[in-house]
Design an enzyme around this catalytic site. Structure first.
Site: not given
Ligand code: DQA
Length: 138
Positions: A9-10, A17, A22, A71, A74, A95, A97, A104
């Protein structure tokens, strides 16, 4: 080698964003670069904002593809269902990120994905995905 990048998501809003966290590049743009950097890899990409769709995608590709770069965004920190799906499939999952989640908020320090993952790469910006692809080529 057949690899797929799955974004949660997002992450469709990358570029717009929170660019200070990011970066300012869209994922579509970056993905085109990835494809040209890794010509030997048959690379595909899927993104969804919906937990169940991400689980369905893992089930769909998780017995045929050679590697998954996930990835879960959240959902990493909340989804037992996605964590179980990673354990249920045969294809190894790395995995990824973009940010260093350990620098964080505390809620980002927990991952329901990591225990089922082959490895975890985080904190290298979008290059985390490059490193994940490379890990499958070692
Ligand atoms: C994320 C880190 C997560 O905590 C966050 O909710 C994201 C992006 C990252 O790629 O740094 O949406 O996965």
């Amino acid at each position: 080698m057949k690899l797929i990048v799955i974004n949660g998501p997002n992450l469709n809003l990358l570029g717009k964003r929170e660019p200070e966290v990011y970066g300012s590049q869209t994922f579509e743009d970056y993905f085109t670069e990835l494809q040209s950097r890794f010509k030997e890899v048959e690379l595909s990409f899927y993104q969804s904002n919906i937990e169940g769709e991400l689980i369905d995608k893992l089930h769909e590709v998780g017995f045929s593809c050679e590697g998954i770069i996930l990835n879960a965004a959240a959902y990493t920190h909340t989804s037992i269902g996605l964590g179980d799906a990673v354990k249920a499939i045969e294809t190894p999952v790395v995995e990824v990120h973009i940010s260093n989640t350990h620098q964080r908020e505390d809620f980002r320090h927990v991952s329901y994905i990591s225990s089922g993952a082959k490895g975890v790469i985080l904190g290298f910006g979008l290059q985390s995905y490059d490193l994940a692809i490379q890990s499958f080529l070692l």
